[in-house]
Scaffold this motif. Structure first.
Motif, PDB file in Angstrom:
ATOM      1  N   TYR A  37     -33.103 -13.267 -11.890  1.00  0.00           N
ATOM      2  CA  TYR A  37     -33.141 -12.972 -13.306  1.00  0.00           C
ATOM      3  C   TYR A  37     -31.959 -12.065 -13.623  1.00  0.00           C
ATOM      4  N   ARG A  38     -31.658 -11.946 -14.904  1.00  0.00           N
ATOM      5  CA  ARG A  38     -30.616 -11.001 -15.310  1.00  0.00           C
ATOM      6  C   ARG A  38     -30.998 -10.349 -16.629  1.00  0.00           C
ATOM      7  N   GLN A  39     -30.432  -9.173 -16.814  1.00  0.00           N
ATOM      8  CA  GLN A  39     -30.679  -8.427 -18.045  1.00  0.00           C
ATOM      9  C   GLN A  39     -29.393  -7.742 -18.473  1.00  0.00           C
ATOM     10  N   ASN A  43     -30.691  -6.738 -24.231  1.00  0.00           N
ATOM     11  CA  ASN A  43     -31.352  -8.044 -24.129  1.00  0.00           C
ATOM     12  C   ASN A  43     -32.575  -7.971 -23.228  1.00  0.00           C
ATOM     13  N   GLN A  44     -33.429  -8.962 -23.379  1.00  0.00           N
ATOM     14  CA  GLN A  44     -34.570  -9.064 -22.480  1.00  0.00           C
ATOM     15  C   GLN A  44     -34.142  -9.680 -21.155  1.00  0.00           C
ATOM     16  N   ARG A  45     -34.918  -9.421 -20.134  1.00  0.00           N
ATOM     17  CA  ARG A  45     -34.663 -10.025 -18.837  1.00  0.00           C
ATOM     18  C   ARG A  45     -34.932 -11.526 -18.944  1.00  0.00           C
ATOM     19  N   GLU A  46     -34.012 -12.304 -18.383  1.00  0.00           N
ATOM     20  CA  GLU A  46     -34.141 -13.757 -18.482  1.00  0.00           C
ATOM     21  C   GLU A  46     -33.967 -14.418 -17.123  1.00  0.00           C
ATOM     22  N   ALA A  91     -24.238  -8.646 -16.493  1.00  0.00           N
ATOM     23  CA  ALA A  91     -25.632  -8.194 -16.565  1.00  0.00           C
ATOM     24  C   ALA A  91     -26.013  -7.556 -15.229  1.00  0.00           C
ATOM     25  N   TYR A  94     -31.417  -9.382 -10.979  1.00  0.00           N
ATOM     26  CA  TYR A  94     -32.587  -8.980 -10.212  1.00  0.00           C
ATOM     27  C   TYR A  94     -33.131 -10.150  -9.404  1.00  0.00           C
TER      28      TYR A  94
END
Length: 115
Positions: A37-39, A43-46, A91, A94
């Motif tokens: 995932y990335r944030q 922004n929200q984590r995506e 970003a 994760y």
């Protein structure tokens, strides 16, 4: 308890490549899925990419054709090969592991792409 340790982030110019690694340790057994995932700030984590225990993969539209997720089951490690990087890929990335309906997260690794 499961621990995830990421590595491979850094600063790269647009068009460049990076390879992220995430090593899992601890009470890992049975079937589990992994992903990245990335944030970005504000922004929200995506979800970026995911891979099941059987090797089935899925990708966010924004990274299809540029990023590749893979895993080494023997090492409990997942990789994210990122090519043709763009500034909008900047970003914190994760690592995620899902085991027995529980989510585990790494500490995150910063990826910065300069234009």
């Amino acid at each position: 308890q499961v621990q995830l340790v990421e590595s491979g982030g850094g600063l790269v110019q647009a068009g460049g490549s990076l390879r992220l690694s995430c090593a899992a340790s601890g009470r890992i057994f049975g079937i589990y899925d992994m992903g990245w995932y990335r944030q970005a700030p504000g922004n929200q984590r995506e979800l970026v990419a995911g891979i099941t225990s059987r090797g089935r993969t899925n990708y966010a539209d924004a990274v299809k054709g540029r990023f590749t997720i893979s895993r080494d089951g023997a090492k409990n490690t997942v990789y994210l090969q990122m090519n043709s990087l763009k500034p909008e890929d900047t970003a914190v990335y994760y690592c995620n592991l899902v085991l027995s309906r529980s989510d585990y997260w790494g500490q995150g690794t910063q990826v910065t792409v300069s234009s």
